[in-house]
Design an enzyme around this catalytic site. Sequence first.
Site, PDB file in Angstrom:
ATOM      1  N   ARG A 294      -1.133   7.060   8.008  1.00  5.66           N
ATOM      2  CA  ARG A 294      -0.985   5.605   7.881  1.00  5.66           C
ATOM      3  C   ARG A 294      -1.069   4.903   9.227  1.00  5.66           C
ATOM      4  O   ARG A 294      -1.106   3.667   9.300  1.00  5.66           O
ATOM      5  CB  ARG A 294       0.368   5.263   7.220  1.00  5.66           C
ATOM      6  CG  ARG A 294       0.479   5.681   5.775  1.00  5.66           C
ATOM      7  CD  ARG A 294       1.877   5.423   5.229  1.00  5.66           C
ATOM      8  NE  ARG A 294       2.106   4.050   4.846  1.00  5.66           N
ATOM      9  CZ  ARG A 294       2.063   3.606   3.591  1.00  5.66           C
ATOM     10  NH1 ARG A 294       1.813   4.417   2.594  1.00  5.66           N
ATOM     11  NH2 ARG A 294       2.297   2.333   3.318  1.00  5.66           N
TER      12      ARG A 294
ATOM     13  N   TYR B 240      -3.507   2.050  10.415  1.00  9.62           N
ATOM     14  CA  TYR B 240      -3.178   0.683   9.964  1.00  9.62           C
ATOM     15  C   TYR B 240      -1.927   0.179  10.692  1.00  9.62           C
ATOM     16  O   TYR B 240      -1.947  -0.880  11.309  1.00  9.62           O
ATOM     17  CB  TYR B 240      -2.956   0.717   8.454  1.00  9.62           C
ATOM     18  CG  TYR B 240      -2.713  -0.630   7.825  1.00  9.62           C
ATOM     19  CD1 TYR B 240      -3.745  -1.540   7.649  1.00  9.62           C
ATOM     20  CD2 TYR B 240      -1.440  -0.987   7.379  1.00  9.62           C
ATOM     21  CE1 TYR B 240      -3.526  -2.773   7.045  1.00  9.62           C
ATOM     22  CE2 TYR B 240      -1.216  -2.217   6.770  1.00  9.62           C
ATOM     23  CZ  TYR B 240      -2.257  -3.107   6.597  1.00  9.62           C
ATOM     24  OH  TYR B 240      -2.033  -4.325   6.000  1.00  9.62           O
ATOM     25  N   ASP B 241      -0.862   0.976  10.629  1.00 10.36           N
ATOM     26  CA  ASP B 241       0.424   0.525  11.185  1.00 10.36           C
ATOM     27  C   ASP B 241       0.310   0.261  12.688  1.00 10.36           C
ATOM     28  O   ASP B 241       0.721  -0.781  13.187  1.00 10.36           O
ATOM     29  CB  ASP B 241       1.524   1.583  10.967  1.00 10.36           C
ATOM     30  CG  ASP B 241       1.733   1.953   9.502  1.00 10.36           C
ATOM     31  OD1 ASP B 241       0.942   1.502   8.649  1.00 10.36           O
ATOM     32  OD2 ASP B 241       2.684   2.711   9.224  1.00 10.36           O
TER      33      ASP B 241
ATOM     34  N   GLY C 122      -2.471  -0.016  14.435  1.00 12.18           N
ATOM     35  CA  GLY C 122      -3.488  -1.043  14.688  1.00 12.18           C
ATOM     36  C   GLY C 122      -2.867  -2.430  14.605  1.00 12.18           C
ATOM     37  O   GLY C 122      -3.095  -3.292  15.455  1.00 12.18           O
TER      38      GLY C 122
ATOM     39  N   ARG D  48      -3.964   0.070  -4.661  1.00 10.92           N
ATOM     40  CA  ARG D  48      -2.578  -0.356  -4.471  1.00 10.92           C
ATOM     41  C   ARG D  48      -1.839  -0.316  -5.802  1.00 10.92           C
ATOM     42  O   ARG D  48      -2.445  -0.318  -6.879  1.00 10.92           O
ATOM     43  CB  ARG D  48      -2.532  -1.757  -3.863  1.00 10.92           C
ATOM     44  CG  ARG D  48      -2.795  -1.684  -2.373  1.00 10.92           C
ATOM     45  CD  ARG D  48      -2.707  -3.026  -1.708  1.00 10.92           C
ATOM     46  NE  ARG D  48      -3.935  -3.767  -1.807  1.00 10.92           N
ATOM     47  CZ  ARG D  48      -4.207  -4.854  -1.091  1.00 10.92           C
ATOM     48  NH1 ARG D  48      -3.330  -5.307  -0.236  1.00 10.92           N
ATOM     49  NH2 ARG D  48      -5.347  -5.483  -1.222  1.00 10.92           N
TER      50      ARG D  48
ATOM     51  N   GLY E 114       9.298   7.890  -7.943  1.00 12.24           N
ATOM     52  CA  GLY E 114       9.291   6.459  -8.283  1.00 12.24           C
ATOM     53  C   GLY E 114      10.551   5.734  -7.834  1.00 12.24           C
ATOM     54  O   GLY E 114      10.745   4.566  -8.153  1.00 12.24           O
TER      55      GLY E 114
ATOM     56  N   ARG F  58       9.721  -1.424  -3.281  1.00  8.47           N
ATOM     57  CA  ARG F  58       8.899  -2.434  -2.627  1.00  8.47           C
ATOM     58  C   ARG F  58       9.373  -3.793  -3.144  1.00  8.47           C
ATOM     59  O   ARG F  58       9.980  -3.890  -4.218  1.00  8.47           O
ATOM     60  CB  ARG F  58       7.405  -2.274  -2.957  1.00  8.47           C
ATOM     61  CG  ARG F  58       6.740  -1.004  -2.441  1.00  8.47           C
ATOM     62  CD  ARG F  58       6.632  -0.953  -0.932  1.00  8.47           C
ATOM     63  NE  ARG F  58       5.866   0.205  -0.473  1.00  8.47           N
ATOM     64  CZ  ARG F  58       6.382   1.423  -0.253  1.00  8.47           C
ATOM     65  NH1 ARG F  58       7.671   1.653  -0.457  1.00  8.47           N
ATOM     66  NH2 ARG F  58       5.614   2.402   0.182  1.00  8.47           N
TER      67      ARG F  58
HETATM   68  P1  NAD Z   1      -8.465  -7.185   1.257  1.00  4.37           P
HETATM   69  O1  NAD Z   1      -8.940  -5.810   1.542  1.00  4.37           O
HETATM   70  O2  NAD Z   1      -8.698  -7.761  -0.088  1.00  4.37           O
HETATM   71  O3  NAD Z   1      -9.071  -8.205   2.312  1.00  4.37           O
HETATM   72  C1  NAD Z   1      -9.471  -7.850   3.615  1.00  4.37           C
HETATM   73  C2  NAD Z   1     -10.790  -8.528   3.902  1.00  4.37           C
HETATM   74  O4  NAD Z   1     -11.192  -8.211   5.246  1.00  4.37           O
HETATM   75  C3  NAD Z   1     -11.919  -8.026   2.989  1.00  4.37           C
HETATM   76  O5  NAD Z   1     -12.635  -9.131   2.475  1.00  4.37           O
HETATM   77  C4  NAD Z   1     -12.776  -7.169   3.907  1.00  4.37           C
HETATM   78  O6  NAD Z   1     -14.117  -7.108   3.510  1.00  4.37           O
HETATM   79  C5  NAD Z   1     -12.570  -7.870   5.237  1.00  4.37           C
HETATM   80  N1  NAD Z   1     -12.829  -7.011   6.395  1.00  4.37           N
HETATM   81  C6  NAD Z   1     -12.357  -5.758   6.623  1.00  4.37           C
HETATM   82  N2  NAD Z   1     -12.793  -5.312   7.804  1.00  4.37           N
HETATM   83  C7  NAD Z   1     -13.547  -6.299   8.347  1.00  4.37           C
HETATM   84  C8  NAD Z   1     -14.270  -6.433   9.566  1.00  4.37           C
HETATM   85  N3  NAD Z   1     -14.298  -5.454  10.468  1.00  4.37           N
HETATM   86  N4  NAD Z   1     -14.934  -7.587   9.788  1.00  4.37           N
HETATM   87  C9  NAD Z   1     -14.924  -8.594   8.878  1.00  4.37           C
HETATM   88  N5  NAD Z   1     -14.259  -8.528   7.718  1.00  4.37           N
HETATM   89  C10 NAD Z   1     -13.571  -7.387   7.463  1.00  4.37           C
HETATM   90  O7  NAD Z   1      -6.904  -7.207   1.606  1.00  4.37           O
HETATM   91  P2  NAD Z   1      -5.817  -8.358   1.483  1.00  4.37           P
HETATM   92  O8  NAD Z   1      -4.725  -7.821   0.687  1.00  4.37           O
HETATM   93  O9  NAD Z   1      -6.432  -9.647   1.111  1.00  4.37           O
HETATM   94  O10 NAD Z   1      -5.295  -8.440   2.990  1.00  4.37           O
HETATM   95  C11 NAD Z   1      -5.661  -9.496   3.862  1.00  4.37           C
HETATM   96  C12 NAD Z   1      -4.908  -9.338   5.177  1.00  4.37           C
HETATM   97  O11 NAD Z   1      -3.502  -9.425   4.932  1.00  4.37           O
HETATM   98  C13 NAD Z   1      -5.157  -7.998   5.870  1.00  4.37           C
HETATM   99  O12 NAD Z   1      -5.226  -8.220   7.261  1.00  4.37           O
HETATM  100  C14 NAD Z   1      -3.939  -7.196   5.516  1.00  4.37           C
HETATM  101  O13 NAD Z   1      -3.668  -6.229   6.491  1.00  4.37           O
HETATM  102  C15 NAD Z   1      -2.872  -8.282   5.471  1.00  4.37           C
HETATM  103  N6  NAD Z   1      -1.744  -7.872   4.618  1.00  4.37           N
HETATM  104  C16 NAD Z   1      -1.876  -7.806   3.258  1.00  4.37           C
HETATM  105  C17 NAD Z   1      -0.797  -7.388   2.487  1.00  4.37           C
HETATM  106  C18 NAD Z   1      -0.876  -7.315   0.998  1.00  4.37           C
HETATM  107  O14 NAD Z   1       0.088  -6.868   0.378  1.00  4.37           O
HETATM  108  N7  NAD Z   1      -1.926  -7.726   0.341  1.00  4.37           N
HETATM  109  C19 NAD Z   1       0.404  -7.040   3.113  1.00  4.37           C
HETATM  110  C20 NAD Z   1       0.483  -7.094   4.498  1.00  4.37           C
HETATM  111  C21 NAD Z   1      -0.583  -7.532   5.244  1.00  4.37           C
HETATM  112  N1  UDP Z   2       2.128   4.080  -5.741  1.00  2.00           N
HETATM  113  C1  UDP Z   2       2.280   4.778  -6.950  1.00  2.00           C
HETATM  114  N2  UDP Z   2       1.191   4.908  -7.749  1.00  2.00           N
HETATM  115  C2  UDP Z   2      -0.027   4.389  -7.449  1.00  2.00           C
HETATM  116  C3  UDP Z   2      -0.183   3.670  -6.232  1.00  2.00           C
HETATM  117  C4  UDP Z   2       0.917   3.552  -5.406  1.00  2.00           C
HETATM  118  O1  UDP Z   2       3.363   5.247  -7.265  1.00  2.00           O
HETATM  119  O2  UDP Z   2      -0.969   4.562  -8.260  1.00  2.00           O
HETATM  120  C5  UDP Z   2       3.303   3.915  -4.867  1.00  2.00           C
HETATM  121  C6  UDP Z   2       3.079   4.315  -3.413  1.00  2.00           C
HETATM  122  O3  UDP Z   2       3.343   5.687  -3.243  1.00  2.00           O
HETATM  123  C7  UDP Z   2       4.083   3.436  -2.713  1.00  2.00           C
HETATM  124  C8  UDP Z   2       4.130   2.170  -3.562  1.00  2.00           C
HETATM  125  O4  UDP Z   2       3.607   2.531  -4.830  1.00  2.00           O
HETATM  126  O5  UDP Z   2       5.358   4.026  -2.724  1.00  2.00           O
HETATM  127  C9  UDP Z   2       3.323   1.021  -2.986  1.00  2.00           C
HETATM  128  O6  UDP Z   2       2.026   1.508  -2.710  1.00  2.00           O
HETATM  129  P1  UDP Z   2       0.850   0.569  -2.207  1.00  2.00           P
HETATM  130  O7  UDP Z   2      -0.309   1.465  -1.914  1.00  2.00           O
HETATM  131  O8  UDP Z   2       0.632  -0.539  -3.155  1.00  2.00           O
HETATM  132  O9  UDP Z   2       1.381  -0.127  -0.873  1.00  2.00           O
HETATM  133  P2  UDP Z   2       2.223   0.335   0.414  1.00  2.00           P
HETATM  134  O10 UDP Z   2       2.602   1.785   0.300  1.00  2.00           O
HETATM  135  O11 UDP Z   2       1.311   0.073   1.552  1.00  2.00           O
HETATM  136  O12 UDP Z   2       3.403  -0.545   0.376  1.00  2.00           O
END
Ligand code: NAD
Ligand code: UDP
Length: 323
Positions: A143, A146-147, A149, A187, A208, A212
């Site tokens: 992970r 992402y984390d 980064g 997700r 389970g 979250r």
């Molecule tokens: P998503 O994957 O739907 O959206 C990400 C978008 O970024 C996509 O449209 C993808 O094509 C674009 N992208 C990826 N790499 C790129 C690059 N190198 N150049 C240009 N575009 C690029 O995800 P999301 O859930 O909409 O997340 C949006 C933002 O919010 C992300 O930065 C994510 O890390 C952050 N975020 C989301 C959540 C969540 O729960 N959804 C939680 C925490 C942070």
């Molecule tokens: N998870 C699960 N079944 C799935 C997908 C995810 O039980 O099919 C769990 C995963 O292990 C985590 C939680 O649901 O504990 C949230 O996962 P998600 O990938 O949505 O986001 P994140 O772990 O980044 O919060």
Amino acid sequence: MTQSRILVTGGAGFIGSHLCERLLADRAEVLCVDNYYTGRRQNIAHLGRLPGFETLRHDVTLPLYVETDQIYNLACPASPVHYQFDPVQTLKTSVHGAINMLGLAKRTRARIFQASTSEVYGDPIVHPQPESYWGNVNPLGTRACYDEGKRAAETLFFDYHRQHRVAIKVARIFNTYGPRMHPNDGRVVSNFIVQALRGEPITLYGDGAQTRSFCYVSDLVDAIVRLMATPDEICGPINLGNPAEFSIRQLAELVIATTGSRSAIVLRPLPPDDPRQRQPDIALARSLLGWQPKVALADGLAETIAYFRHCLGVPAARVALRA
Ligand code: NAD
Ligand code: UDP
Ligand code: UDP
């Protein structure tokens, strides 16, 4: 009054598309920049005819020269399945993307928002998580791309702020869900709903018991826009999320009940470094933004299920026929 020119990176993604929609409704000019790595054109297709909307296919790891007043930097794959598919690209997107967008903000004197994440807290020992907590992240695990980064991106934001006086707004977003999540995104909310609607087994990772806290996308977008409008001295980081905490098993049961599905729950191995608990402390967001989430999980799930029913072509009647 001249319109604000707003750049949204990752604008074709799940959250980004809702943000573009909101900004256009507020009468801004919006440039959506996306490389369509996880985003989809169909997420923004309905915005295409609006006069203030423009799209540009571009990868934020490369420099971008445009004129803008505000930047929302959302470009980054967000689902564990997607961000682990090409971890080096994930790190490049977070780090090189942040440098390029901060360089752009510095040159244009634009205000810049960063979509950071609750993942900066890793597997948290402090619960709920306040912004002052430095986190518990494995820097070498699967992970980490992402984390770490996102952590490095936060560092870059604060260094550009201190060194170059760039006006920054850093939000730590907790699990957000809603319409336009990708059906194969991996997700938990989209997986469970798609599995329930197709009558496939619901894949519960581990036992389970991990938790979250799920925020509906309209609440999140409202908070993001409020944060961008705060005075320059408010930089964050600021937690954005819904503090209502659920175990993943509870979520599975709620999805089954709401869809009326006959799907069984099956247990699958817990992925490495999966955080055991997560709940935002949103005291700062409440006081600085006058914001708190309005949409309860049951209501947000109903909207999201309706969206996936439509996408997957599953009529309401089919799953309503429950024994
Ligand atoms: P998503 O994957 O739907 O959206 C990400 C978008 O970024 C996509 O449209 C993808 O094509 C674009 N992208 C990826 N790499 C790129 C690059 N190198 N150049 C240009 N575009 C690029 O995800 P999301 O859930 O909409 O997340 C949006 C933002 O919010 C992300 O930065 C994510 O890390 C952050 N975020 C989301 C959540 C969540 O729960 N959804 C939680 C925490 C942070
Ligand atoms: N998870 C699960 N079944 C799935 C997908 C995810 O039980 O099919 C769990 C995963 O292990 C985590 C939680 O649901 O504990 C949230 O996962 P998600 O990938 O949505 O986001 P994140 O772990 O980044 O919060
Ligand atoms: N950059 C960009 N658009 C701009 C200005 C800068 O993409 O309008 C990128 C460029 O690639 C640069 C990076 O942002 O390398 C960082 O910019 P900064 O001015 O901080 O550094 P430098 O140009 O000195 O490398």
